[in-house]
Design an enzyme around this catalytic site. Structure first.
Site, PDB file in Angstrom:
ATOM      1  N   ALA C 545       0.814  -1.214   0.000  1.00 35.91           N
ATOM      2  CA  ALA C 545       0.000   0.000   0.000  1.00 35.91           C
ATOM      3  C   ALA C 545       0.852   1.270   0.000  1.00 35.91           C
ATOM      4  CB  ALA C 545      -0.970  -0.004   1.189  1.00 35.91           C
ATOM      5  N   GLY C 740       3.229   8.175  -0.018  1.00 34.67           N
ATOM      6  CA  GLY C 740       3.568   7.007  -0.818  1.00 34.67           C
ATOM      7  C   GLY C 740       3.245   7.290  -2.272  1.00 34.67           C
ATOM      8  N   GLU C 743       1.890   3.435  -6.570  1.00 36.96           N
ATOM      9  CA  GLU C 743       0.781   2.824  -7.303  1.00 36.96           C
ATOM     10  C   GLU C 743       0.023   3.801  -8.190  1.00 36.96           C
ATOM     11  OE1 GLU C 743      -1.138  -0.205  -4.368  1.00 36.96           O
ATOM     12  OE2 GLU C 743      -0.203   1.377  -3.183  1.00 36.96           O
TER      13      GLU C 743
END
Lengths: 277, 173, 784
Positions: C545, C740, C743
């Site tokens: 994640a 992050g 993705e």
């Protein structure tokens, strides 16, 4: 499995005669090693012909023909000036086979002997009227490529025989050729449909077709015998019997045959005209 | 109960072992391998040269690319016995000295081309061969020439940068 | 495992990283000057990877190991009636053959969301490729030969391989009654779990809608295809425990699962995780490690299993999805209602698939301001490869539908894809998920949209056959987490970070190295990072994640600051300086005499006894049980992707002329790594958008098993021009304002591509991948 590395064609033929269907010829190995991995072939003996020293030279150019030996790789062939000059479509097709690394191993003759219905070089070889020399216990014979391909992975070369050369006749002056294919991605891929057109000086056409039947196909006609190019294309692709598989549906293949045939013919005509000019 | 076999350790396989003499990264090496053993397996298992990687094992990914007699090949589609008398260069043989990097390897790092790194040895070998054959490749030529080497991290643009940078460096050298 | 070996000196610490990157706002830093963070520091461990010295699991030498091969059946689902091992055991080199009968009874089961996965098939195989028995032999050849000699008597059973079949009223149930939940939908159906999110007054808002678009979309079953297929080695230890070598993203989870299944204390289960050669979510959760551990303990041998690429197709995949969407708009393009039914086709075991479903569908309404929403999602079991986490989790599936709906409405209303998004995109702080647990935007997402629009030159006129598409999407980051780190500053000024994050290509260790360099004032070359060993490295919940930058990053940062405080204290004591006269900052101790580099201050403080400083850092985020996801997301990954495409209308082939990806990254801790991740995710997104799909036959067997017929993007599939850019407003919860980022760039690739194809060729595609054949078929159907 035993590995053998005969030094002469006779020695190779002797091994094939001795082991029959239990022997497999190894040239580039790009098909054979995949088959070994999946155990779709389990030979008792592998006959590596790369050290045979009495074959004709790998590629011999004469006025009438280019003679391709059984160990000539796709990569080498596509580099040769005379091949590039005479057979643009063959170079185009050869350069679609796998990657650079694969083409450094894969042999044109070996690829033909593998007789995959979708082999990318088969349509152009058929359209160019290539013949193969088959050596066996009873001596040598010459077979047209159209008679050589019998079905999926089946050829006229018997288990005790060896294809020692592939002959590409020199195109008549005023000819043009082109190769076209469809793939699922732009990088290295197997052709969903591949097409080669060779257009002669009298508008005679040979159309080679891959991945649209149980074996690579070729059809011939003369453009002048048809009302239109589209009609000629219809006539040429009539022999195709594409199937549904993981790569495409049969209707897509059939439609692409027409699109690619037309494009290949147009490109071949343009090249013919350019050469004339 | 786990069923134990009565037999102990035994020879590798029913295929007889063949002795293969070859030159690997400039050194004479001798291997003893059954006929079905691929060059990739022999390099990794017999010679402990594990830089060449196994992924698809059928010539589709390029992770096992080595140089055989001057040409890049996928070593998973070469039998080890075929290497008899031939010259093999693996990724381990590209740097000038152990512990050093070749200019190309440096540029791979500088361009950010190295992510998980598993495909990188094959990429470096393929790129080295590309540059030897074509010292000043265009972006299209790099993409074409390298398209047999898969990278799932998709460092493709980074690798193109690295090849260009190396070409420039070599041209200036 | 992954302690720093001596590394060749890099060519230069920082380099221009290519022409196709938008300039980043950071200056390039130099090692040891306190500006390592924010500069393109070269990858930690990169040199080993470039030379082939890096050892992945299959490269580790285990000279005494016996080799493992699985026995599988040629069918997807079957009852095992008997297993005859005698012929296999008679073969040379065979050590043992293990079946379910050799394990504790009932066969232990394990799992993440459900304890449903048996250590080995227990009376029944439930998907193609599931081992029915396992063979141990001296060599790989012998193990494989013996695996073919094991005779598994079995009766094929009817299975379900599609949503239609799995949801049919009389469908065979995938889960055995013994592992099926007693209540809930799974008690008597293949619906393992469901999720429902709703807010606003659908009826009232629907009444205001001028345009309603209603369509069904599909997202294919795709597989991770890591270039490293992976494997597992288990070494039985003298004390009855095991050492397990497996390239997993979550070593501590594997340790926990093994300890439970084997009934061993954690101290007897040591997991050594070599760096994965690509994970993408596929290497998170235990699969065959418990089986390997039993085999090693039963035989007393080191057991080694190296997977083939084909094996991985039976081990990991993304959930396929069918999404039905009904969306209402006012005439000015304002979206009023969005109803979504998303059915995720998961596999034969739960793995984390229920979570993929619930977390993905949670953001099913996208980053928009929508007054009334209803989302109903289900995780539907099938007799196929168990689906698991895959970069983007369950978000790309729903984003494909929601983004396509936005474009459908835009076309109906005569707006551009850009304009309709401008009008609906949520502003900072506004909630895009409403209700009891609202989710507010944590970024300036319009900025990303406008940046991408400018980079693709969205409104430029284009010739016929060309088109442009733009799309946006979000993904929730982790909703809870725990990362613990230790940092040691040694007497000579070198430093060690112990951080359990798996470095699978994202470059986590490089970030820890950068943080230590800046915070402790040491050179990059003086920093080593240790990971991948549960005996030596403190706990980290998981590497997933896109959490590590935030969670482990904060833990490492805290450990560094702990050291700084300790240095200050000891320096005061050693030099008899009043503490209140001292201060500390990044890399320095502030003394009355001026700034002292921290390593020098540390040396003075340690004195002739030498020794070292050990800092501890913990980053803990507890979940919230009342929250539907078990907690608020620590951050959201937002991405805007824009694609320009040319369509060959005769063949359906696409030429991607330009691909723009703009991610909201907070802060680029390492711009070079951000570029690598963004480009990589962009192209991976093109994979499932253009070419990737697992084709499952009517018998449940994968028809395109392996690299030859499962196609992933190559060099030549990269768009002619690939541009990535970042919006960096230092507004993330991670170190220095980071978020992050791993993705984002694949979340909405499909939507952008689909819209571009429609713009170029006038046909709408609702099924992925958008293959040449599908484009041709759409064009063909249109002209019929």
């Amino acid at each position: 499995m035993r590995y053998t590395s005969p030094r002469s064609a006779d020695e190779a033929l002797g091994l094939l005669a001795e082991h029959g269907a239990g022997a497999k010829v190894l040239a580039g190995g790009t098909d054979l090693l995949v088959a070994l991995r999946h155990r779709t072939v389990e030979p008792a003996v592998v006959v590596d012909i790369k050290r045979v020293d009495d074959f004709d030279e790998p590629v011999r150019v004469t006025d009438d023909a280019i003679v391709v030996g059984p160990t000539a790789t796709m990569g080498r062939l596509a580099e040769l000036e005379e091949v590039r000059r005479r057979h643009v479509a063959l170079v185009e097709a050869a350069l679609t086979v796998g990657s650079v690394a694969i083409r450094n191993r894969a042999s044109l003759v070996g690829n033909s002997c593998n007789a995959s219905p979708g082999a990318d070089t088969a349509p152009v070889l058929l359209a160019l009227g290539a013949t193969v020399t088959i050596a066996g216990p009873a001596g040598e014979r010459t077979v047209g490529l159209d008679d050589f391909f019998l079905g999926p992975r089946r050829t006229a070369c018997g288990p005790d025989e060896l294809v020692t050369a592939l002959h590409l006749p020199r195109p008549r002056p005023g000819s043009g050729s082109a190769f076209q294919r469809i793939t699922r991605r732009r990088g290295v891929d197997l052709g969903t449909v591949s097409i080669a057109a060779v257009l002669g000086p009298d508008d005679d056409v040979a159309l080679g077709m891959g991945a649209v039947g149980p074996r690579p196909l070729v059809a011939r006609t003369r453009l002048g015998d048809h009302e239109s190019t589209a009609a000629a294309v219809e006539h040429l692709v009539a022999a195709a019997t594409p199937i549904d598989d993981v790569r495409a549906g049969s209707d897509y293949r059939r439609a692409m045959l027409r699109v690619l045939a037309r494009r290949a013919l147009d490109t071949a005509a343009r090249r013919r005209d350019e050469e004339a000019a | 109960m786990t069923t134990f076999a009565a037999t102990g350790p035994s020879p590798d396989h029913e295929d007889p072992a063949v002795t293969v003499s070859t030159t690997v990264n400039g050194e004479h090496r001798t291997m003893s391998v059954p006929a079905h053993r691929t060059l990739l397996e022999a390099l990794r298992d017999q010679l402990a040269l594990t830089g060449s990687k196994t992924c698809c094992a059928e010539g589709e990914c390029g992770a096992c690319t080595v140089i055989l007699d001057g040409h890049p090949v996928t070593s998973c589609l070469v039998l080890a016995v075929e290497a008899e008398g031939r010259e093999v260069t693996t990724v381990e043989g590209l740097a000038p000295q152990p512990g050093e990097l070749s200019d190309l390897q440096e540029e791979f790092l500088a361009a950010g081309a190295v992510q998980c790194g598993f495909c990188i040895p094959g990429q470096v070998v393929a790129a080295e061969c590309l540059l030897r054959a074509n010292p000043t490749p265009s972006t299209a030529e790099i993409r074409e020439g390298m398209s047999g080497n898969l990278c799932r991290c998709a460092s493709y643009e980074r690798i193109v940068c690295a090849v260009h940078a190396t070409a420039e460096r070599r041209a200036g050298a | 495992m992954t302690e720093a070996p001596p590394r060749p000196a890099p060519a230069a610490p920082v380099r221009d990283h290519g022409a196709h990157r938008e300039a980043d706002p950071h200056d390039d830093g130099v090692a040891g000057t306190g500006r390592a963070v924010g500069s393109g520091v070269l990858r930690y461990g990169g040199a080993e990877r470039a030379t082939g010295a890096q050892q992945y699991v299959a490269d580790l030498p285990f000279p005494d190991a016996a080799q493992v091969a699985f026995v599988t059946l040629p069918v997807a689902r079957a009852r095992i009636t008997a297993i005859d091992t005698s012929a296999a055991l008679a073969l040379p080199g065979v050590v043992a053959v293990l079946t379910a009968d050799d394990l504790p009874q009932p066969v232990p089961r394990f799992g993440i969301s459900h304890q449903d996965r048996p250590v080995i098939a227990d009376g029944e195989v439930v998907f193609h490729g599931e081992p029915a028995a396992v063979v141990l032999a001296e060599t790989v050849d012998q193990a494989r030969a013996a695996s073919r000699a094991v005779v598994v008597h079995h009766e094929p059973l009817p299975g379900v391989y599609t949503l239609e079949a799995a949801l049919a009223p009389d469908a065979p149930l995938v889960h055995h009654p013994s592992v099926r939940p007693a209540s809930g939908p799974a008690a008597d159906s293949n619906v393992l779990d469901d999720a429902h999110y709703a807010w606003g007054d659908l009826e009232a808002e629907s009444a205001r809608a001028d345009v309603v678009v209603e369509n069904t979309y599909s997202f294919p079953m795709v597989t991770h295809f890591p270039i490293e297929p992976g494997g597992t080695v288990v070494v039985p230890t003298a004390d009855g425990g095991v050492e397990v070598y497996s390239p997993v993203q979550h070593p501590y989870l594997l340790q926990r699962v093994l300890a439970k299944v084997l009934d061993l204390p954690l101290t007897k289960v040591r997991v050594l995780a070599p760096d994965p050669g690509g994970g993408f979510g596929g290497k998170q959760n235990p699969r065959y490690e418990p089986l390997m551990a039993f085999l090693a303990l039963r035989t007393g041998r080191t057991c080694r299993l190296v997977h083939s690429l084909e094996d991985t197709f039976a081990m990991m995949r993304r959930a396929a999805c069918r999404i039905h969407a009904r969306t209402g708009f006012a005439s000015d393009g304002t979206v009023l209602t969005h109803e979504l039914r998303a059915d995720y086709l998961i596999g034969a075991y739960a793995d984390v698939a229920p979570r993929v479903m619930s977390k993905g569908s949670y953001v099913g309404a996208g980053p928009y301001r929508i007054p009334a929403v209803r989302i109903d999602a289900r995780a539907v079991l099938s007799n196929t490869t168990p689906s698991t986490a895959f970069r983007g989790f369950g978000c790309p599936q729903v984003a494909w539908a929601t983004e396509s709906q936005m474009d459908a409405a835009a076309r109906a209303l005569g707006l551009s894809g850009l304009e309709i998004r401008r009008r609906n995109l949520i502003g900072r702080g506004e909630a895009f998920v409403r209700g009891e647990c609202p989710a507010p935007s944590d970024g300036d997402w319009l900025e990303s949209l406008e940046k991408a629009a400018a980079l693709i030159d969205h409104d430029a006129p284009r010739p016929p056959g060309r088109g442009v598409g733009i799309a946006v999407a979000i993904k929730p980051g982790a909703t809870s987490g725990l990362s613990q780190s230790l940092v040691r500053l040694l007497y000579d000024g070198s430093a060690l970070a112990y951080a359990g994050t798996s470095d699978m290509g994202q470059g986590a260790r490089t970030l820890w190295q950068q943080i230590l360099a800046d915070e402790l004032g040491v050179g990059l070359d003086a920093v080593s990072v240790v990971s991948g060993d549960t005996d030596r490295v403190p706990f980290d919940l998981q590497t997933s994640a896109s959490r590590s930058t935030v969670f482990m990053g904060n833990a490492v940062l805290a450990a560094c600051r702990d050291i700084r405080a300790q240095v200050l204290e000891l320096f005061a004591e050693a030099t008899e300086t009043p503490v209140e006269l001292l201060g500390e900052g990044p890399g320095v101790l502030l003394t009355p005499e001026g700034e002292l580099p921290l390593p020098e201050a540390a040396r003075i403080a340690l004195g002739s006894l030498r020794g070292e400083f050990v800092g501890r850092g913990t980053s803990r985020m507890r979940g919230r049980s009342a929250h539907p996801l078990g907690g608020d997301a620590a951050f959201y990954e937002f991405n805007c992707t824009a694609i320009e495409v040319e369509v060959d209308t005769d063949t359906g082939e696409l030429l991607l002329l330009k691909h723009v990806s703009v991610s909201d990254v907070g802060t680029e801790l390492n711009p070079l790594q951000v570029v690598s991740q963004d480009e990589g995710a962009s192209i991976m997104g093109l994979g499932h958008s253009q070419m990737e799909q697992l084709l499952v036959g009517e018998d449940g067997v994968i028809r395109n098993l392996g690299a030859l017929d499962y196609r992933i993007p190559t060099f030549k599939d990269v768009p002619v021009e690939l541009v990535t850019a970042a919006v960096a407003n230092a507004d993330g919860p991670g170190p220095y304002g980071s978020k992050g980022i791993s993705e984002g760039a694949l979340l909405c690739t499909a939507g952008a591509l689909g819209a571009a194809v429609t713009d170029a060729a006038g046909v709408v595609l609702r099924d992925l991948p958008i293959t040449p054949e599908r484009v041709w078929r759409a064009l063909h159907d249109q002209t019929d």
